[in-house]
Design a protein around this motif. Structure first.
Motif, PDB file in Angstrom:
ATOM      1  N   ALA A  36       0.853  -1.185   0.000  1.00  0.00           N
ATOM      2  CA  ALA A  36       0.000   0.000   0.000  1.00  0.00           C
ATOM      3  C   ALA A  36       0.890   1.237   0.000  1.00  0.00           C
ATOM      4  N   VAL A  37       0.831   2.016  -1.081  1.00  0.00           N
ATOM      5  CA  VAL A  37       1.787   3.111  -1.313  1.00  0.00           C
ATOM      6  C   VAL A  37       1.089   4.466  -1.201  1.00  0.00           C
ATOM      7  N   VAL A  80      -2.154   2.193  -4.677  1.00  0.00           N
ATOM      8  CA  VAL A  80      -1.809   3.499  -4.124  1.00  0.00           C
ATOM      9  C   VAL A  80      -3.022   4.042  -3.383  1.00  0.00           C
ATOM     10  N   TRP A  81      -2.771   4.905  -2.404  1.00  0.00           N
ATOM     11  CA  TRP A  81      -3.852   5.425  -1.572  1.00  0.00           C
ATOM     12  C   TRP A  81      -3.591   6.867  -1.175  1.00  0.00           C
ATOM     13  N   SER A  82      -4.672   7.550  -0.886  1.00  0.00           N
ATOM     14  CA  SER A  82      -4.571   8.930  -0.422  1.00  0.00           C
ATOM     15  C   SER A  82      -5.781   9.238   0.457  1.00  0.00           C
ATOM     16  N   ASP A  83      -6.779   9.961  -0.089  1.00  0.00           N
ATOM     17  CA  ASP A  83      -7.979  10.310   0.659  1.00  0.00           C
ATOM     18  C   ASP A  83      -8.732   9.045   1.088  1.00  0.00           C
ATOM     19  N   ALA A 135      -6.693   3.078   3.742  1.00  0.00           N
ATOM     20  CA  ALA A 135      -5.766   2.135   3.118  1.00  0.00           C
ATOM     21  C   ALA A 135      -5.845   0.772   3.792  1.00  0.00           C
ATOM     22  N   MET A 136      -5.937   0.762   5.128  1.00  0.00           N
ATOM     23  CA  MET A 136      -6.043  -0.512   5.852  1.00  0.00           C
ATOM     24  C   MET A 136      -7.331  -1.244   5.492  1.00  0.00           C
ATOM     25  N   ASP A 137      -8.442  -0.500   5.477  1.00  0.00           N
ATOM     26  CA  ASP A 137      -9.724  -1.123   5.154  1.00  0.00           C
ATOM     27  C   ASP A 137      -9.694  -1.746   3.763  1.00  0.00           C
ATOM     28  N   ILE A 158       2.428  -1.027   4.561  1.00  0.00           N
ATOM     29  CA  ILE A 158       1.977   0.349   4.322  1.00  0.00           C
ATOM     30  C   ILE A 158       3.167   1.297   4.349  1.00  0.00           C
ATOM     31  N   SER A 159       3.375   2.025   3.254  1.00  0.00           N
ATOM     32  CA  SER A 159       4.438   3.026   3.214  1.00  0.00           C
ATOM     33  C   SER A 159       3.818   4.409   3.168  1.00  0.00           C
TER      34      SER A 159
END
Length: 250
Positions: free
Chosen positions: A38-39, A84-87, A129-131, A150-151
């Motif tokens: 997860a970036v 990739v993740w953000s909001d 991101a975890m969910d 997770i980074s």
């Protein structure tokens, strides 16, 4: 019920177990580890830093030591996906699940990373991101271990609180490891808000589960080396007891 209806009913009944069996086989391909990468692509990650991250992951999967580590597992194969993740509502899978069992498949994963889109957004939702990561397991593979990697370089500031997301993920038997990036040029807002150092935050609030650990990259220049060390440790057949926090310097 007509004779034709009875025939269709019987045929459907005979076909259903076969369909269920086929689905079960596809979903139960065993591997040593299911690894979800997860970036973070929030606004604190600029274009250059995003490229450093993606290149760092690609280099890690081209490292011969990684393929050797995979071969040393009981089954000699792992499954990996990257998103990739953000909001809170932004999680994009860039590389779907792939089975890696040697240098050729590792190179295939690295090439997929080379060709993946480079994108950045706004906020930092580690809980989101975890969910999302927790839902990726069991889709195509069944790992002897399940790990989320997770980074990121910031604290949770979007979506639901992090603590319940972390608790629910750990209750599924998933190990959460972290790769915290210490940005050499932190956002002024972070300094004014009195937020905790990212490495301490990831150590205390993010990682969890048996054998969980945190890798700290001292700046994005050291990201590639941190990724290599981290993934090699994660895929080890019998992870050796190691420090809770490791650091990589450029």
């Amino acid at each position: 019920m007509s004779r034709l209806s009875r025939r269709l009913f019987v045929a459907a009944g005979l076909a259903a177990p076969a369909l269920i069996t086929a689905r079960s086989v596809r979903a139960s391909t065993e591997v040593d580890v299911e690894l979800v990468l997860a970036v973070d692509v929030s606004r604190s990650v600029d274009t250059e830093e995003m490229e450093m991250q993606m290149r760092g992951y690609a280099e890690a999967f081209r490292d011969p030591r990684l393929a050797e580590g995979i071969a040393g597992g009981p089954l000699g194969a792992i499954a990996v996906t990257l998103f990739v993740w953000s909001d809170w509502n932004i999680q994009h899978t860039l590389v779907p699940w792939m089975r890696l069992d040697g240098p050729a498949s590792c190179e295939g994963f690295a090439r997929a990373l080379d060709g993946a889109s480079r994108e950045t957004y706004l906020y930092t939702s580690i809980s989101g991101a975890m969910d999302y990561a927790a839902k990726q397991f069991g889709q195509r593979f069944e790992g002897l271990r399940r790990v989320i990697d997770i980074s990121g370089d910031g604290v949770n500031n979007s979506g639901r609180p992090l603590a319940p997301a972390r608790t629910e993920t750990l209750e599924q038997g998933v190990v959460i490891n972290g790769l915290a990036v210490l940005d050499r040029t932190p956002q002024p807002s972070a300094l004014l808000a009195g937020l905790p150092p990212v490495d301490e935050y990831y150590r205390d609030e993010v990682i969890g589960g048996p054998g969980a650990f945190l890798m700290v990259a001292e700046g994005y220049e050291s990201f590639a080396g941190a990724v290599r060390r981290k993934i090699i440790r994660e895929i080890a057949a019998v992870p050796a007891p190691g420090p809770l926090v490791e650091r990589e310097f450029a």
